[in-house]
Design a protein around this motif. Structure first.
Motif, PDB file in Angstrom:
ATOM      1  N   UNK A  74     -14.224 -17.698 -12.178  1.00  0.00           N
ATOM      2  CA  UNK A  74     -15.185 -17.273 -13.180  1.00  0.00           C
ATOM      3  C   UNK A  74     -15.603 -18.513 -13.956  1.00  0.00           C
ATOM      4  N   UNK A  75     -16.891 -18.697 -14.128  1.00  0.00           N
ATOM      5  CA  UNK A  75     -17.377 -19.889 -14.816  1.00  0.00           C
ATOM      6  C   UNK A  75     -18.085 -19.504 -16.100  1.00  0.00           C
TER       7      UNK A  75
ATOM      8  N   UNK B 107     -22.721 -16.969 -17.691  1.00  0.00           N
ATOM      9  CA  UNK B 107     -21.487 -16.666 -16.975  1.00  0.00           C
ATOM     10  C   UNK B 107     -21.846 -16.436 -15.523  1.00  0.00           C
ATOM     11  N   UNK B 108     -21.096 -17.019 -14.624  1.00  0.00           N
ATOM     12  CA  UNK B 108     -21.288 -16.701 -13.210  1.00  0.00           C
ATOM     13  C   UNK B 108     -19.964 -16.853 -12.484  1.00  0.00           C
ATOM     14  N   UNK B 109     -19.914 -16.296 -11.310  1.00  0.00           N
ATOM     15  CA  UNK B 109     -18.693 -16.447 -10.533  1.00  0.00           C
ATOM     16  C   UNK B 109     -18.986 -17.303  -9.316  1.00  0.00           C
TER      17      UNK B 109
ATOM     18  N   UNK C 285     -26.474 -13.884  -9.146  1.00  0.00           N
ATOM     19  CA  UNK C 285     -25.345 -14.740  -9.513  1.00  0.00           C
ATOM     20  C   UNK C 285     -25.529 -16.150  -8.954  1.00  0.00           C
TER      21      UNK C 285
END
Lengths: 370, 361
Positions: free
Chosen positions: A87-88, A80-82, A8
């Motif tokens: 959450x992005x 997508x990553x956190x 991540x």
């Protein structure tokens, strides 16, 4: 650090946020870039920390569907990553949307332009429906426009898989002006036809340059629809008086579409009428719409690169620094001066939680470091 | 505009032939393995985990890991399998549809392809996957309603792991299920011409429920990580009505004109059938209890709240955060002193990535 967390963190490092573009209750949208290539992206940061039920449904829907759907007329979810409690979503960067284009009074639309936008909308929508996904919030400002003129369907925060027959769905979907009559009557079993109605409204709006059916309340929406298209009879739409929230809203005569759409071709009006058919089962499908005579008749659809484009503030900001920096607002203004204010519809505090809203970008912000 | 055909071809490669929807899915692309790959993935994940945890023990007290019997990957799997069966029980309790149950179990399986039970006990992960699956399948339930119905569970037990689970799933929430494929097969079978010879197969009307029982069993196996949903569905149908299933699949093969020889499909179906029959049941509770007992000793001390290793890790994280905050404060002070309010933005230009993400508040 765990393997998953490391992965991540690695992903997070691939993307750089550059400047804030808009902010809503639950999300902030940034302009960003891919560190390695410099490619422009939009990063939508959803604040999850404050949500008592964790990841919220619209974020989940958006991620779930955009992860699967790859199509040139659907916005691409790149990553997508956190980060901490956020959450992005890394999305492809798109300059403007169809609402901005429609409202830009300096632009003139040719019939071929409208055909091109309609073809791209139907292509994207056909792909959604082919994948058994209902969008449920189609409207001009969810149809984003790339710098190359490509139209892309965005905002899957209300999307869902088709339910099996017999499974209820909520009728509280689709922005009112684009909501089909069966939902206004409280229908809980519906299909891809709901999206087609919205596309019909968008089609009409492209020709009229103003929303076609702007109801002021849900009740007024029905009245607005019937005033425009005539009150449906039992023959037009079998069984509609038995729908849960059916109420008679008065008798209005049918007026030919031709009376309002004076400049449209017969093919265009035929397709429009098939999108705005009351009986959902008789409404045209996205697939059949793509095969409609309208798309085969002259003029041919405009090439995306030739479509009218508005010079948005977002585009201004992407110009070289010396153009935008300092006191250049005056310099940049001439093309803008004739325009109606683009941010008009936003003043009602429209939430941008689920959308990429680039209209709030401040011109000449030193945050734009391209 | 006057592109020659050659350059056009370069810019726009010919459209690939249409691929089935399933083959465009993240499931097809990222979550299918051969039997060997599965073993390798799990074994190497387990090995890396044991190494890391051993190192943590040793850092705390040299020699302390010598007598610890770490779990091997098969033991990990057995524990996970027990909690897969718990998901079914909970779904019955909440009256969740099949879709939620199947999705939660898929999530649990996928999670433990990337994580070890020695870091994250499946008891909590199971709850998180179920809560998340309810949301991703559009059957959301409030966290409060969810946790009050499960004994000894607090909201944070579920939410704390949500990001970790979502990350482990690569944020790929859509799962294609065998029970959906089964429904399609059952609908299809009804339009087959009647069998030439008498068979003992049940009528199509009873086929779905009977075969669904086998689909449920298949969820406790690795089948979905190896085979397609329709293959699993066909195997489940074949366990109930072998003749009917074979007639359907062979008619389908000849109609589709695919190159798959019937014998190859039959072999796949047989492999899945034996997998369901041999492994489609919850593990022996006593075996698992023994594993769970050992897990109490060999679990990663960094994940045990309050332990020495946990506190050490937290302290280190806090120290790094503090360092970052100080650096930031100094930078903005300098910026003020220089009278340049945009100084900070200038810094951002150099450090492209905003690791701090400190615009959160």
């Amino acid at each position: 650090m765990d393997v998953v967390e490391k992965a991540n963190a690695q992903r997070q490092k691939k993307w750089a946020k550059v400047g804030k573009v808009g902010e809503g209750m639950y999300a902030v949208v940034y302009r960003g870039r891919e560190v390695e290539t410099g490619r422009q992206v939009a990063v939508k940061k959803i604040k999850v920390g404050q949500l008592k039920d964790g990841l919220d449904m619209s974020a989940i829907r958006e991620v779930k569907f955009l992860r699967e759907l790859k199509h040139q007329n659907i916005i691409e979810l790149l990553d997508v990553y956190s980060s901490k409690t956020n959450l992005n979503l890394v999305l492809e960067f798109l300059d403007s949307d169809l609402e901005m284009v429609i409202k830009d009074r300096t632009l003139v639309f040719l019939p071929a332009d409208i055909k091109s936008w309609m073809a791209m909308t139907f292509r994207g929508l056909e792909f959604c429906h082919r994948n058994w996904i209902l969008h449920r919030d189609l409207k001009p400002n969810n149809l984003l426009i790339s710098s190359t003129g490509l139209l892309k369907i965005a905002d899957f925060g209300l999307a869902r898989d088709f339910a099996d027959p017999g499974y209820k769905m909520t009728c509280q979907v689709i922005t009112r002006w684009y909501r089909p009559p069966e939902l206004l009557f409280g229908c809980r079993y519906y299909s891809s036809a709901v999206d087609i109605w919205s596309v019909g409204c968008i089609f009409a709006e492209l020709m009229l340059r103003t929303p076609y059916l702007p109801g002021e309340s849900d009740m007024d929406q029905l009245k607005t629809i019937f005033r425009a298209l005539g009150t449906p009879t039992e023959e037009d739409w079998v069984g509609h008086t038995k729908l849960p929230d059916y109420v008679p809203v008065g008798q209005f005569p049918k007026t030919p579409l031709r009376d309002l759409f004076t400049a449209a071709s017969a093919d265009a009006l035929n397709l429009l009428s098939k999108c705005l058919t009351y009986e959902p089962r008789k409404r045209i499908s996205a697939r059949d719409a793509l095969h409609h005579a309208y798309f085969f008749a002259l003029p041919n659809p405009s090439h995306p690169s030739k479509l009218p484009k508005c010079t948005t503030s977002a585009q201004l900001a992407s110009k070289p620094l010396d153009d935008v920096d300092g006191n250049s607002e005056a310099k940049a203004a001439p093309s803008n001066r004739l325009k109606r204010k683009l941010t008009g519809p936003d003043q009602g505090g429209r939430s941008i939680a689920r959308k990429l809203d680039f209209t709030k970008q401040s011109v000449g912000s030193p945050g734009s470091v391209f | 505009m006057a592109a020659t055909p050659a350059t056009l071809a370069e810019q726009e490669p010919t459209q690939p032939t249409k691929i089935p929807l399933y083959e465009a899915s993240t499931q097809f692309k990222h979550w299918r393995f051969s039997v060997d790959e599965l073993v390798r993935t799990r074994a190497s994940m387990n090995e890396a985990a044991v190494d890391a945890i051993r190192a943590t023990f040793e850092a705390d007290e040299p020699g302390s890991s010598a007598n610890i019997a770490f779990l091997n990957w098969e033991e990990e799997q057995l524990l996970v399998k027990l909690y897969m069966s718990k998901i079914s029980q909970l779904c019955g309790h909440f009256r969740f549809p099949d879709e939620v149950e199947a999705t939660a179990i898929s999530y649990l399986k996928r999670f433990y392809l990337k994580n070890t039970v020695m870091d994250w006990h499946p008891k909590n992960v199971m709850l998180t996957t179920l809560f998340l699956a309810a949301k991703t399948t559009n059957n959301p339930i409030s966290l409060e309603a969810f946790t009050t119905h499960i004994p000894k569970t607090s909201p944070s037990d579920v939410l704390d792991l949500e990001f970790l689970v979502a990350q482990s799933l690569e944020f790929e929430f859509a799962v294609w299920h065998a029970h959906r494929a089964l429904w399609g097969i059952v609908l299809d079978i009804q339009s087959l011409p009647p069998a030439a010879a008498q068979t003992e197969d049940p009528p199509p009307s009873q086929l779905y429920d009977a075969a669904l029982a086998h689909i449920r069993e298949s969820r406790l196996t690795d089948a979905e990580l190896i085979y397609t949903p329709s293959q699993i569905a066909l195997a489940a149908a074949s366990l109930v009505a072998p003749d009917l299933a074979a007639r359907w699949s062979h008619s389908k093969l000849s109609a589709s004109g695919s190159g798959t020889p019937p014998a190859a499909l039959d072999a796949t179906v047989e492999a899945i059938k034996s997998m369901i029959v041999n492994f489609g049941h919850p593990p022996n509770v006593n075996d698992v209890r023994d594993i769970d007992r050992r897990l109490k000793i060999c679990k990663n001390p960094e994940k045990v709240v309050g332990s020495k290793a946990y506190l050490a890790k937290k302290a280190e994280e806090e120290r790094k955060a503090e360092e970052k905050r100080n650096k930031k404060a100094v930078e903005s002070q300098n910026a003020m002193a220089n009278g340049d309010p945009f100084e900070e933005l200038g810094h951002k230009k150099e450090a492209l990535v905003d690791y701090d993400d400190d615009d959160d508040d």
